[in-house]
Design a protein around this motif. Structure first.
Motif, short mmCIF file in Angstrom:
data_model
loop_
_atom_site.label_atom_id
_atom_site.label_comp_id
_atom_site.label_asym_id
_atom_site.label_seq_id
_atom_site.Cartn_x
_atom_site.Cartn_y
_atom_site.Cartn_z
N LEU A 1 0.79 -1.23 0.00
CA LEU A 1 0.00 0.00 0.00
C LEU A 1 0.83 1.28 0.00
O LEU A 1 0.26 2.37 -0.04
CB LEU A 1 -0.95 0.00 1.21
CG LEU A 1 -2.24 -0.82 1.05
CD1 LEU A 1 -2.98 -0.91 2.38
CD2 LEU A 1 -3.13 -0.22 -0.03
N SER A 2 2.15 1.17 0.04
CA SER A 2 2.98 2.39 0.02
C SER A 2 2.92 3.08 -1.34
O SER A 2 3.31 4.24 -1.46
CB SER A 2 4.43 2.06 0.37
OG SER A 2 4.98 1.11 -0.51
N GLY A 3 2.43 2.39 -2.38
CA GLY A 3 2.18 3.04 -3.66
C GLY A 3 3.45 3.47 -4.38
O GLY A 3 4.48 2.81 -4.32
N THR A 4 3.37 4.61 -5.06
CA THR A 4 4.47 5.12 -5.88
C THR A 4 5.28 6.14 -5.11
O THR A 4 4.73 7.03 -4.48
CB THR A 4 3.90 5.78 -7.16
OG1 THR A 4 3.18 4.81 -7.90
CG2 THR A 4 5.02 6.35 -8.01
N ASP A 5 6.61 6.00 -5.17
CA ASP A 5 7.50 6.99 -4.59
C ASP A 5 7.87 7.99 -5.68
O ASP A 5 8.70 7.71 -6.55
CB ASP A 5 8.75 6.31 -4.03
CG ASP A 5 9.60 7.26 -3.20
OD1 ASP A 5 9.43 8.49 -3.33
OD2 ASP A 5 10.43 6.79 -2.41
N TRP A 6 7.25 9.17 -5.64
CA TRP A 6 7.43 10.17 -6.70
C TRP A 6 8.75 10.90 -6.61
O TRP A 6 9.10 11.67 -7.51
CB TRP A 6 6.28 11.16 -6.66
CG TRP A 6 4.97 10.54 -7.01
CD1 TRP A 6 4.02 10.06 -6.15
CD2 TRP A 6 4.45 10.31 -8.33
NE1 TRP A 6 2.95 9.54 -6.85
CE2 TRP A 6 3.19 9.68 -8.18
CE3 TRP A 6 4.94 10.57 -9.61
CZ2 TRP A 6 2.41 9.32 -9.27
CZ3 TRP A 6 4.16 10.20 -10.70
CH2 TRP A 6 2.92 9.59 -10.53
N THR A 7 9.50 10.71 -5.53
CA THR A 7 10.78 11.41 -5.38
C THR A 7 11.94 10.65 -6.02
O THR A 7 13.07 11.12 -5.99
CB THR A 7 11.09 11.62 -3.89
OG1 THR A 7 11.26 10.34 -3.26
CG2 THR A 7 9.99 12.39 -3.21
N LEU A 8 11.67 9.47 -6.60
CA LEU A 8 12.76 8.64 -7.12
C LEU A 8 13.49 9.27 -8.30
O LEU A 8 14.66 9.00 -8.52
CB LEU A 8 12.22 7.27 -7.54
CG LEU A 8 11.86 6.31 -6.41
CD1 LEU A 8 11.28 5.03 -6.98
CD2 LEU A 8 13.06 6.01 -5.55
N ILE A 9 12.80 10.06 -9.09
CA ILE A 9 13.44 10.67 -10.24
C ILE A 9 13.19 12.18 -10.23
O ILE A 9 12.06 12.64 -10.37
CB ILE A 9 12.97 10.03 -11.56
CG1 ILE A 9 13.70 10.64 -12.75
CG2 ILE A 9 11.48 10.08 -11.70
CD1 ILE A 9 13.57 9.83 -14.02
N PRO A 10 14.23 13.00 -10.04
CA PRO A 10 14.06 14.45 -10.02
C PRO A 10 13.79 14.99 -11.42
O PRO A 10 14.09 14.34 -12.43
CB PRO A 10 15.40 14.95 -9.46
CG PRO A 10 16.38 13.87 -9.81
CD PRO A 10 15.62 12.59 -9.77
N LEU A 11 13.25 16.20 -11.48
CA LEU A 11 12.90 16.79 -12.77
C LEU A 11 14.12 16.96 -13.67
O LEU A 11 14.00 16.90 -14.90
CB LEU A 11 12.23 18.16 -12.55
CG LEU A 11 10.90 18.16 -11.82
CD1 LEU A 11 10.31 19.56 -11.80
CD2 LEU A 11 9.92 17.19 -12.43
N SER A 12 15.29 17.17 -13.09
CA SER A 12 16.49 17.40 -13.90
C SER A 12 16.87 16.18 -14.75
O SER A 12 17.63 16.30 -15.71
CB SER A 12 17.67 17.78 -13.00
OG SER A 12 17.93 16.76 -12.05
N ARG A 13 16.34 14.99 -14.43
CA ARG A 13 16.67 13.78 -15.17
C ARG A 13 15.64 13.43 -16.24
O ARG A 13 15.81 12.45 -16.97
CB ARG A 13 16.79 12.58 -14.22
CG ARG A 13 18.05 12.52 -13.41
CD ARG A 13 18.22 11.13 -12.82
NE ARG A 13 18.40 10.12 -13.87
CZ ARG A 13 18.22 8.81 -13.67
NH1 ARG A 13 17.84 8.35 -12.49
NH2 ARG A 13 18.42 7.96 -14.65
N ILE A 14 14.57 14.21 -16.36
CA ILE A 14 13.44 13.80 -17.20
C ILE A 14 13.51 14.42 -18.59
O ILE A 14 13.67 15.63 -18.74
CB ILE A 14 12.12 14.17 -16.51
CG1 ILE A 14 12.01 13.44 -15.17
CG2 ILE A 14 10.94 13.82 -17.40
CD1 ILE A 14 10.79 13.84 -14.37
N GLU A 15 13.38 13.57 -19.60
CA GLU A 15 13.30 14.02 -20.99
C GLU A 15 11.86 14.37 -21.37
O GLU A 15 11.60 15.38 -22.02
CB GLU A 15 13.83 12.94 -21.93
CG GLU A 15 13.76 13.29 -23.40
CD GLU A 15 14.59 14.51 -23.77
OE1 GLU A 15 14.21 15.23 -24.70
OE2 GLU A 15 15.64 14.73 -23.11
N ARG A 16 10.91 13.53 -20.97
CA ARG A 16 9.50 13.83 -21.21
C ARG A 16 8.65 12.89 -20.34
O ARG A 16 9.15 11.89 -19.81
CB ARG A 16 9.12 13.68 -22.68
CG ARG A 16 9.08 12.28 -23.21
CD ARG A 16 8.72 12.26 -24.69
NE ARG A 16 8.57 10.92 -25.21
CZ ARG A 16 9.55 10.16 -25.65
NH1 ARG A 16 10.80 10.61 -25.60
NH2 ARG A 16 9.31 8.95 -26.11
#
Length: 657
Positions: free
Chosen positions: A117-132
């Motif tokens: 039930l802990s679900g998704t950890d949204w902090t795993l990938i910071p915005l600086s690493r995202i292409e789209r």
């Protein structure tokens, strides 16, 4: 009913704002997406409601995390559960408090939903690493990805080494917030790389709301000419965060400040690492065989107190994945044809040690949980003409659970999924479509297993949904385009936590979600305006709550995003979100008043000179008093809130070479 005026403003601007130049700019290139079919194709060739967020949009956003990026999109409701941007609920298609189990989140196609039930950890990938970021709403993704995709799929695609670049960012702001990130990417002959790291710390808006987070990530790839290639992705994350808890209505009535906490010592510490290897071989021209192999290790230590005692837990979760798939692009009877077929295997093992003191009586429990999930699937897209295509897919999925100590010790379930769709392309980047999907979700491990009795709830069944939608995306001109999507989801055996008997159960009968999602974008010479509006109902059709509204789901939601080029290197961004009234979570009987609606606007001012840029972000510029998240709590039950921040600022500089 209060008018959602954010969308009204957006529509008015789209229709009446004068152009700053008589010459209209060219429309942007059509996005290429991979999430909808697990292979690259243009967005207008997919019979589904898809939204993409590019790296350029991310860099100019007021958001500091992925959920905040998603807030202004149609059909998505985002709640900051703890008020410290650490635990979010991202809800696609109105599933309310079970949204985290009905929204599948991927990073480069690798699932990051937890098996509990802990679900998704949204902090795993910071915005600086995202292409789209690609978002496909509805249950269509269940055939290709399996469990958890009833509401939709969010695929976060990280940066690769396509271009040589060095970049760094440093920022600081309200509530003692400080952050920095740095990255490098490049390619040489057949080798490419992208590496990055980030640090974030904050005192938080509320007492015991602060925390720190560290991230490291790398994407490497090597290609053996035109015959084969291999990729390696790896990441590490660690954070420590305070848990401020809820404030009950009686606490606020007694004079408690919205920034107070009743849980000054509660915390959670998380350490997470993963590695993923993806070899692929090309054959028959554009066809390929790709294998995803991944391993993830996650440990969580936490402490929380409650009336009469406290809880202290130490959990380790190991997840291994193996997903081979073939993508075959060969004509069928003279028609263009694309076939994707593959197999998924995920094995999640969780070791838990819990120490509890309840009214002076201590206890220690050690539990081992395991979930083995298998799925075989095939999805085909047949192009009858350059404009008309048909698609369909099937998946057989099964799962095995093992628990120790437990009586019984194991359980198994299986489901058959399918989807079908038709797509008609017309004009430039325009299409109309319809699709039907039969989707599902299994119980997560701690919905099925009771830690109090060490037994499996043998009556809990998988949840299934029938999802039908029709939609249109049309470019009226090169600079004015929009989309509209209508959907209905009928769900059987919906899994929920019954607040009256404290058990995870299947709802007796069906639930129904109807909705319309509308987005309009207008581009002027120096201004781009996007407005969207979502109207949806989420209703319980049968059982003791028949005729009631599913809690936590607003009927109305609207978003606005505006970007203005001011000249001389300056640009101004403004976005706003309206969220309508909704029942407090756990109020399935609809017996309490609804949680108040709210409208929040954020702004960003950028200055760019060569490789240097600076920015100022102002969030909640009108100082709205609101709470993203509200739930019934306490004894007797009463409304409880996780207050959201008032006006706050963030200032930063970045350099890119």
């Amino acid at each position: 009913m209060k008018v959602p005026y954010a969308v009204s403003i957006a529509a008015l601007l789209c229709l009446t704002t004068p152009a700053l130049s008589a010459e209209e700019p060219e429309a942007t290139l059509e996005p290429i997406v991979v999430t909808a079919t697990r292979q690259q194709e243009s967005e207008s060739s997919v019979p589904a409601y898809i939204t993409t967020i590019s790296a350029a949009q991310i860099s100019k956003s007021t958001a500091t995390n992925v959920p905040d990026l998603l807030r202004t999109l149609s059909g998505i409701q985002v709640k900051d559960i703890t008020g410290n941007q650490r635990y979010f609920q991202v809800d696609l298609r109105g599933f309310g408090e079970t949204a985290q189990s009905n929204t599948l989140v991927l990073v480069d196609g690798r699932r990051i939903n937890q098996a509990d039930l802990s679900g998704t950890d949204w902090t795993l990938i910071p915005l600086s690493r995202i292409e789209r970021i690609e978002v496909i709403q509805g249950g269509r993704g269940s055939v290709l990805y399996g469990d958890n995709a009833s509401g939709g799929v969010i695929n976060i695609i990280s940066k690769k080494g396509d271009q040589t670049a060095l970049e760094a960012d440093i920022r600081a702001g309200s509530y003692g917030t400080f952050g920095s990130s740095a990255g490098a990417s490049g390619s040489k002959q057949n080798f490419s790389y992208s590496v990055s790291g980030s640090y974030q710390s904050t005192d938080g808006y509320r007492d015991n709301c602060g925390g720190t987070a560290n991230n490291l990530g790398a994407n490497l790839a090597y290609y053996f000419g035109d015959a084969a290639g291999i990729s390696l992705d790896a990441g590490y994350h660690k954070d420590t965060t305070g848990l401020p808890g809820a404030l009950k209505q009686s606490d606020l009535d007694a004079g408690r400040s919205r920034t107070d906490t009743l849980n000054p010592n509660d915390y959670v510490t998380t350490e997470d690492s993963f590695v993923s290897i993806g070899p692929e071989i090309y054959f028959w021209g554009d066809s390929l065989l790709h294998v995803d192999m991944s391993y993830r290790d996650r440990s969580v230590a936490s402490y929380s107190h409650f009336a009469g005692g406290y809880f202290e837990g130490d959990t380790t979760l190991h997840t291994a994945g193996f997903s081979p798939r073939a993508i075959i692009r060969e004509p069928l009877w003279g028609w263009k044809n694309k076939l994707v077929a593959g197999f998924d295997l995920f094995d999640a093992t969780e070791d838990i040690t819990n120490s509890t003191v309840f009214f002076g009586s201590p206890s220690v429990a050690q539990t081992n949980l395991e979930k083995k999930n298998y799925g075989a699937y095939a999805h085909d897209e047949l192009s009858l003409t350059d404009q008309i295509s048909l698609s369909g897919g099937y998946r057989h999925d099964w799962v095995e659970y093992e628990f120790s100590p437990s009586s019984p010790e194991s359980a198994s379930m299986d489901e058959d999924l399918f989807t079908t769709g038709i797509n008609y392309r017309f004009g430039k980047q325009s299409h109309v479509y319809a699709n039907f999907s039969h989707s599902f979700r299994y119980p997560v491990m701690d919905e099925l297993f009771s830690f109090f009795t060490n037994t499996i709830n043998t009556g809990l069944q998988p949840q299934t949904s029938d999802d039908i939608e029709i939609g249109l995306r049309h470019n009226f001109t090169n600079t004015f385009y929009g989309s509209i999507n209508l959907f209905r989801i009928d769900t059987t055996n919906e899994i929920y936590f019954n607040p009256t008997d404290y058990q995870n159960e299947n709802m007796n009968g069906e639930t129904r979600r109807d909705g319309v999602e509308l987005t309009l974008t207008k581009i002027f010479d120096r201004i781009k305006v996007t407005g969207n509006y979502t109207c949806q109902s989420a209703e319980i059709l049968d059982g003791p709550y028949s005729g009631k509204t599913i809690p936590g789901v607003p009927i109305h939601k609207a978003g606005l995003d505006t970007r203005i080029d001011l000249g001389w290197g300056f640009a101004l961004g403004l976005n706003g979100t309206y969220v309508g009234q909704r029942y407090f979570e756990s109020d399935f009987a609809n017996s309490f008043d609804k949680q108040s609606d709210y409208t929040v606007f954020n702004s960003r001012l950028d200055y760019t000179w060569k490789q240097f840029s600076a920015y100022v972000i102002m969030n909640n510029i009108f100082n709205e008093t609101y709470s993203d998240y509200g739930v019934l709590g306490g004894y007797p039950l009463e409304p409880s809130y996780y207050p959201s921040p008032k006006t706050n600022f963030l200032v930063g500089i970045s350099i890119r070479y």
